[in-house]
Write a protein that holds these residues in place. Structure first.
Motif, PDB file in Angstrom:
ATOM      1  N   HIS A 238       0.805  -1.230   0.000  1.00  0.00           N
ATOM      2  CA  HIS A 238       0.000   0.000   0.000  1.00  0.00           C
ATOM      3  C   HIS A 238       0.835   1.275   0.000  1.00  0.00           C
ATOM      4  O   HIS A 238       0.300   2.371   0.162  1.00  0.00           O
ATOM      5  CB  HIS A 238      -0.956  -0.006   1.196  1.00  0.00           C
ATOM      6  CG  HIS A 238      -2.029  -1.036   1.067  1.00  0.00           C
ATOM      7  ND1 HIS A 238      -2.906  -1.045  -0.003  1.00  0.00           N
ATOM      8  CD2 HIS A 238      -2.345  -2.112   1.836  1.00  0.00           C
ATOM      9  CE1 HIS A 238      -3.737  -2.069   0.132  1.00  0.00           C
ATOM     10  NE2 HIS A 238      -3.408  -2.746   1.236  1.00  0.00           N
ATOM     11  N   ILE A 239       2.151   1.169  -0.168  1.00  0.00           N
ATOM     12  CA  ILE A 239       2.990   2.372  -0.176  1.00  0.00           C
ATOM     13  C   ILE A 239       2.484   3.392  -1.204  1.00  0.00           C
ATOM     14  O   ILE A 239       2.033   3.026  -2.301  1.00  0.00           O
ATOM     15  CB  ILE A 239       4.469   2.021  -0.481  1.00  0.00           C
ATOM     16  CG1 ILE A 239       5.321   3.300  -0.376  1.00  0.00           C
ATOM     17  CG2 ILE A 239       4.629   1.344  -1.830  1.00  0.00           C
ATOM     18  CD1 ILE A 239       6.807   3.053  -0.424  1.00  0.00           C
ATOM     19  N   LYS A 240       2.540   4.660  -0.806  1.00  0.00           N
ATOM     20  CA  LYS A 240       2.182   5.734  -1.731  1.00  0.00           C
ATOM     21  C   LYS A 240       3.301   6.772  -1.669  1.00  0.00           C
ATOM     22  O   LYS A 240       3.811   7.082  -0.590  1.00  0.00           O
ATOM     23  CB  LYS A 240       0.882   6.420  -1.311  1.00  0.00           C
ATOM     24  CG  LYS A 240      -0.259   5.470  -0.978  1.00  0.00           C
ATOM     25  CD  LYS A 240      -1.370   5.557  -1.953  1.00  0.00           C
ATOM     26  CE  LYS A 240      -2.458   4.509  -1.707  1.00  0.00           C
ATOM     27  NZ  LYS A 240      -1.996   3.127  -1.419  1.00  0.00           N
ATOM     28  N   ILE A 241       3.655   7.312  -2.818  1.00  0.00           N
ATOM     29  CA  ILE A 241       4.634   8.400  -2.856  1.00  0.00           C
ATOM     30  C   ILE A 241       4.061   9.504  -3.719  1.00  0.00           C
ATOM     31  O   ILE A 241       3.579   9.257  -4.829  1.00  0.00           O
ATOM     32  CB  ILE A 241       5.996   7.933  -3.404  1.00  0.00           C
ATOM     33  CG1 ILE A 241       6.513   6.724  -2.581  1.00  0.00           C
ATOM     34  CG2 ILE A 241       7.022   9.065  -3.362  1.00  0.00           C
ATOM     35  CD1 ILE A 241       7.769   6.080  -3.133  1.00  0.00           C
ATOM     36  N   ALA A 242       4.070  10.724  -3.175  1.00  0.00           N
ATOM     37  CA  ALA A 242       3.475  11.850  -3.905  1.00  0.00           C
ATOM     38  C   ALA A 242       4.469  12.994  -3.944  1.00  0.00           C
ATOM     39  O   ALA A 242       5.406  13.049  -3.145  1.00  0.00           O
ATOM     40  CB  ALA A 242       2.193  12.288  -3.211  1.00  0.00           C
ATOM     41  N   LYS A 243       4.282  13.911  -4.880  1.00  0.00           N
ATOM     42  CA  LYS A 243       5.162  15.065  -4.954  1.00  0.00           C
ATOM     43  C   LYS A 243       4.363  16.345  -5.100  1.00  0.00           C
ATOM     44  O   LYS A 243       3.207  16.352  -5.542  1.00  0.00           O
ATOM     45  CB  LYS A 243       6.175  14.919  -6.089  1.00  0.00           C
ATOM     46  CG  LYS A 243       5.558  14.839  -7.473  1.00  0.00           C
ATOM     47  CD  LYS A 243       6.624  14.769  -8.559  1.00  0.00           C
ATOM     48  CE  LYS A 243       7.319  16.092  -8.743  1.00  0.00           C
ATOM     49  NZ  LYS A 243       8.016  16.222 -10.049  1.00  0.00           N
ATOM     50  N   ILE A 244       4.986  17.421  -4.697  1.00  0.00           N
ATOM     51  CA  ILE A 244       4.453  18.751  -4.947  1.00  0.00           C
ATOM     52  C   ILE A 244       5.674  19.640  -5.155  1.00  0.00           C
ATOM     53  O   ILE A 244       6.507  19.787  -4.265  1.00  0.00           O
ATOM     54  CB  ILE A 244       3.538  19.241  -3.791  1.00  0.00           C
ATOM     55  CG1 ILE A 244       2.982  20.620  -4.088  1.00  0.00           C
ATOM     56  CG2 ILE A 244       4.240  19.194  -2.446  1.00  0.00           C
ATOM     57  CD1 ILE A 244       1.823  21.017  -3.169  1.00  0.00           C
ATOM     58  N   GLY A 245       5.836  20.169  -6.370  1.00  0.00           N
ATOM     59  CA  GLY A 245       7.064  20.890  -6.702  1.00  0.00           C
ATOM     60  C   GLY A 245       8.232  19.924  -6.597  1.00  0.00           C
ATOM     61  O   GLY A 245       8.175  18.810  -7.108  1.00  0.00           O
ATOM     62  N   ASP A 246       9.301  20.312  -5.893  1.00  0.00           N
ATOM     63  CA  ASP A 246      10.436  19.395  -5.729  1.00  0.00           C
ATOM     64  C   ASP A 246      10.409  18.690  -4.366  1.00  0.00           C
ATOM     65  O   ASP A 246      11.384  18.082  -3.947  1.00  0.00           O
ATOM     66  CB  ASP A 246      11.773  20.117  -5.953  1.00  0.00           C
ATOM     67  CG  ASP A 246      11.941  21.314  -5.042  1.00  0.00           C
ATOM     68  OD1 ASP A 246      11.005  21.607  -4.254  1.00  0.00           O
ATOM     69  OD2 ASP A 246      12.991  21.971  -5.121  1.00  0.00           O
ATOM     70  N   LYS A 247       9.270  18.768  -3.686  1.00  0.00           N
ATOM     71  CA  LYS A 247       9.135  18.086  -2.396  1.00  0.00           C
ATOM     72  C   LYS A 247       8.396  16.758  -2.583  1.00  0.00           C
ATOM     73  O   LYS A 247       7.474  16.677  -3.402  1.00  0.00           O
ATOM     74  CB  LYS A 247       8.374  18.976  -1.417  1.00  0.00           C
ATOM     75  CG  LYS A 247       9.008  20.381  -1.325  1.00  0.00           C
ATOM     76  CD  LYS A 247       8.930  20.987   0.029  1.00  0.00           C
ATOM     77  CE  LYS A 247       9.854  22.187   0.080  1.00  0.00           C
ATOM     78  NZ  LYS A 247       9.930  22.799   1.398  1.00  0.00           N
TER      79      LYS A 247
END
Lengths: 399, 399
Positions: A279-288
């Motif tokens: 269930h791992i999730k990885i999200a981004k916003i800009g370079d974060k």
């Protein structure tokens, strides 16, 4: 739910990762374990001049056959005395001393008898004996450390030898660690009823993060509350480069991190066909980036290594290899249809690496201690249903 | 000079070493890499109560055959709701939740269809499915960490899980590092003539010392001056537990450390039949030790590992093993009659450890970079004159 394979998910993550471009200059005396941010190149030959590798007498090789030499001076280490040699002369010379002009060989103390200012050669040596030649260690222009090299004790010694007292390294990414869950009691707090357990994830992940050349910031544990989690995430991203959360990513009614990442950010990884950690999730916003790991400690630690470590490895140019081979001690049967990463231990058995899972407890992914004692991860691929005793298998080292 | 073997010299050192008895209590959040000073024992079973390993419905296994169950409540993680089950009832339960009374099995969300307050079992499970049983991680009384264990990320997570927020560890021995030699220029200083070189030893040794769980104190470099060296040693021992010097131990006229150790202290090691490092001297006064290492950097780093590391390993109870086996890539011919420790690199070749010295420069013991890139030491024993390609050989990892 249709999961991407581990390699597909990892590719998606690494494709969106940007190489780290933040550099600071720090004192050599506090640079252990840091990553150099540019190649280190030799600006001169080292040594620059021929020096003595032992205590003895600097002389011309051609004179050795005469059997006796006259001692016309002494050059202690650190002296730049300009003594030069005439026929059948020698100069007493010490380990680390410059060689006097015209000398091409050093005859060690142990090989001569001294009487007044004469030495008798009892045991001759070859031309160039006991000299440290110009450029023995390295030549001008040699690349001594590549960008991305981790500074160990000897890399730091090399920089000191080069005359550097400061070094350019990557600024450590600042990584916040947030443990979530209504059953979780924070470190230093006491449980008040039997449904509560102490958080171990934030301590585990923060220490992994430190070992990966990042600066860890441990946030206070928060309960399963959508608004609270959302505000904490948004607020944390103001002061940190990356955020790692644990818990709240599964399919349950209170898995709010899953919902927040989907609604507020751009998902780059949405689960993976792996056990543990699907269930791992990885999200981004800009370079974060936000790495939302599962809540069970074993799953959290393993997925931290499988994703966050690879991410840091890429952005800091470290190119470290974590995958190795070993011979399996006993049959291993896969529990899922996914790619599995099971706790195991390796040992060097007379030069052959052996791997065993029998040293580990079987049970749920909540067993923290399965990663103690430098445990490794036995990797059973998607297309393998079991691994046989005696087979060459792949494992990942942890940290 | 008649040298003792490495094993004899090391035995002499370890016999006179006293187990470290200084302990401090530090926060878990800053304990990475520290050594626990007493056994850590489980004070209760973990988990203490059965909990859910997945999201699903807690029920009685015997009721599953009826095909349908009534949902009579929900227990989120962290709730200590006292719901109990009657015939053909179930309770919605989340990962990490306590199991309700009377339940013995968890049927996962994925295995049922929900309609109002009824679930239909589409795929039954075995008795006890998806439960985390009492004591799954460990039982009351289990020794979880032995005295002398180094605290890694997962050992720290285990302590957090136990509810510890502080831990007892050994106080790090305070170790002064003194680089000596008239040719040596200190870090941050510029050479003024061509006979001078920068010190690298104090940086190398201080970082090795840090990696060995000691607190390193780097002293200013001093020249070959008997009184100055003597006063510095005596003064340093007032504030430090151990002192490591480099240089001044050989047979030359300016090797004053050798003279001072013999006249002022009790020598426990007076040279050893090893290459590099035959002139190593180790002396004691009370419970303080002085490790006088040779001045060439490779010799200094190797003897630090061969003697100081073993000493610390013993007094802190860490019992780490540094010796492993590998298959030699090419013939290795010994250069001396001593036991040799040559720079080498190892690699895992499809599960077999291979070792090579051809990746390293040959030359004097002044070559710092030979220990870069996690170099190891190929060990060629006293009674071996050469090592053959393909032979199983012994190596020591560095740090």
């Amino acid at each position: 739910m249709d999961f991407k394979t581990y390699n597909e998910a990892l590719d998606n993550l690494l494709k969106s990762a940007q190489i780290w471009d933040r550099v600071e200059r720090i004192a050599l005396s506090s640079a252990l374990g840091r990553i150099v941010s540019s190649d280190v190149i030799a600006s001169k030959n080292y040594p620059e001049f021929a020096t003595a590798a032992m205590d003895g007498y600097a002389c011309r090789f051609a004179d050795l056959s005469s059997g006796k030499l006259r001692v016309v001076g002494a050059i202690p280490a650190g002296s730049d005395d300009k003594t030069s040699l005439k026929d059948k002369e020698c100069v007493k010379t010490f380990t680390g001393s410059l060689l006097c002009e015209d000398a091409d060989t050093l005859i060690p103390i142990e090989n001569v008898t001294v009487e007044n200012d004469l030495i008798t050669i009892n045991k001759p040596v070859n031309l160039g004996f006991a000299l440290r030649q110009i450029g023995e260690s390295y030549k001008k222009g040699d690349v001594l450390l590549k960008k991305g090299t981790k500074l160990g004790y000897s890399e730091l010694a090399l920089l000191a030898e080069l005359g550097q007292s400061y070094v350019n390294v990557y600024i450590r990414p600042k990584v916040a660690v947030l443990s979530t869950g209504s059953e979780i009691v924070d470190i230093g707090e006491a449980p008040t009823h039997k449904a509560q357990i102490h958080s171990s994830n934030h301590i585990a992940i923060a220490n992994m993060v430190s070992l990966l050349n990042c600066e860890a910031v441990i946030l206070p544990v928060i309960k399963d509350d959508l608004e609270l989690i959302k505000n904490t995430i948004l607020n944390t991203l103001k002061s940190c480069d990356f955020l790692i959360t644990t818990g709240g990513v599964s399919v349950g009614d209170f898995d709010f991190i899953r919902d927040i990442l989907k609604s507020e950010f751009e998902l780059v990884v949405n689960g993976a066909a792996i056990k543990p950690g699907r269930h791992i999730k990885i999200a981004k916003i800009g370079d974060k980036f936000i790495f939302a790991l599962p809540g069970f400690p074993y799953s959290a630690m393993v997925t931290c290594a499988l994703f966050f470590r690879e991410f840091i490895n890429k952005i800091l140019n470290t190119n470290e290899n974590y995958r190795f081979k070993a011979i399996l001690d006993e049959d291993f049967t896969k529990k899922s249809n996914f790619e599995e990463f099971g706790a195991a231990s390796v040992r060097n058995d007379n030069g052959v690496m052996k791997i065993s899972t029998s040293t580990k407890k079987s049970g749920s992914s909540a067993i923290v201690s399965n990663l103690n004692n430098n445990a490794v991860l036995l990797n059973c691929k998607m297309d393998q249903t079991m691994l046989k005793k005696g087979q060459v298998v792949e494992y990942l080292v942890m940290m």
